[in-house]
Design an enzyme around this catalytic site. Sequence first.
Site, PDB file in Angstrom:
ATOM      1  N   THR A  28       9.606  -7.525  16.653  1.00  0.00           N
ATOM      2  CA  THR A  28      10.993  -7.686  17.077  1.00  0.00           C
ATOM      3  C   THR A  28      11.440  -9.141  17.080  1.00  0.00           C
ATOM      4  OG1 THR A  28      10.350  -7.841  19.405  1.00  0.00           O
ATOM      5  CG2 THR A  28      10.855  -5.638  18.563  1.00  0.00           C
TER       6      THR A  28
ATOM      7  N   GLY B 264      -1.295  -1.313   8.736  1.00  0.00           N
ATOM      8  CA  GLY B 264      -0.640  -0.039   8.503  1.00  0.00           C
ATOM      9  C   GLY B 264       0.246   0.411   9.644  1.00  0.00           C
TER      10      GLY B 264
ATOM     11  N   ASN C 113       0.851  -1.183   0.000  1.00  0.00           N
ATOM     12  CA  ASN C 113       0.000   0.000   0.000  1.00  0.00           C
ATOM     13  C   ASN C 113       0.894   1.242   0.000  1.00  0.00           C
ATOM     14  OD1 ASN C 113      -2.287   1.716   0.309  1.00  0.00           O
ATOM     15  ND2 ASN C 113      -3.336   0.081   1.421  1.00  0.00           N
TER      16      ASN C 113
ATOM     17  N   ARG D 120       3.454  -9.319  19.930  1.00  0.00           N
ATOM     18  CA  ARG D 120       3.367 -10.645  20.549  1.00  0.00           C
ATOM     19  C   ARG D 120       2.097 -11.323  20.038  1.00  0.00           C
ATOM     20  NH1 ARG D 120      -0.367 -10.739  24.607  1.00  0.00           N
ATOM     21  NH2 ARG D 120      -1.090  -8.726  25.342  1.00  0.00           N
TER      22      ARG D 120
ATOM     23  N   HIS E 216      23.125  -1.688  13.320  1.00  0.00           N
ATOM     24  CA  HIS E 216      24.306  -0.874  13.578  1.00  0.00           C
ATOM     25  C   HIS E 216      24.946  -1.331  14.882  1.00  0.00           C
ATOM     26  CE1 HIS E 216      23.206   1.929  10.368  1.00  0.00           C
ATOM     27  NE2 HIS E 216      21.975   1.743  10.774  1.00  0.00           N
TER      28      HIS E 216
END
Length: 195
Positions: free
Chosen positions: A162, A139, A83, A177, A113
């Site tokens: 994550t 979104g 989208n 989660r 990094h």
Amino acid sequence: MTSEREKMLAGEPYLAMDPELVAARARAQSLCARLNALPLGDASRAGVQRELFGAGGGAAIVTSPFFCDYGTQIELGEGAYFNFNCVVLDVCRVRIGARTLIGPAVQVYTPLHPLDAVERRGTEYGAPVDIGEDVWIGGGAIVLPGVTIGDRAVIGAGSVVTRDVPADVFAAGNPCRVIRSLVPSPSGGGRRKFR
């Protein structure tokens, strides 16, 4: 001798300002600008997408604006959909399965990094992202480096993914989660019920 590009693709520390990589990012930026200038439905979009993406670009639907680092590390399954306003930082492979729906303003990151400030001055590294088939990412979600999202999973809007998400679940939040399992509708009409 290993090039900076080879190191980047292997997930090893590399110099992002290497001339070959700077040129590759400039190429992707130019192709994204061409793609973003074409109206949705223009037949020439498929050709630009094939040139930009590593695999499957012609069979995907990409709504402008769209931005990426290189494009060549992005592999799209047939019918994958982006989208508006999506960003994919593809220093490593980003694989997106067939019929996967990526909501507006979703960001997919592969770069990492070093935590040490001195190391961070010139180097970065990355980890690939794999998103399965028939996934829906709401979104504004952010998918972080090294994450795998299983087939048919649904990621709630605004989530920060994550960790890996298994197949057939609804997952949301920051950090994202698993909230519940998803089971196919008995009618087979494509609707899913929460369990």
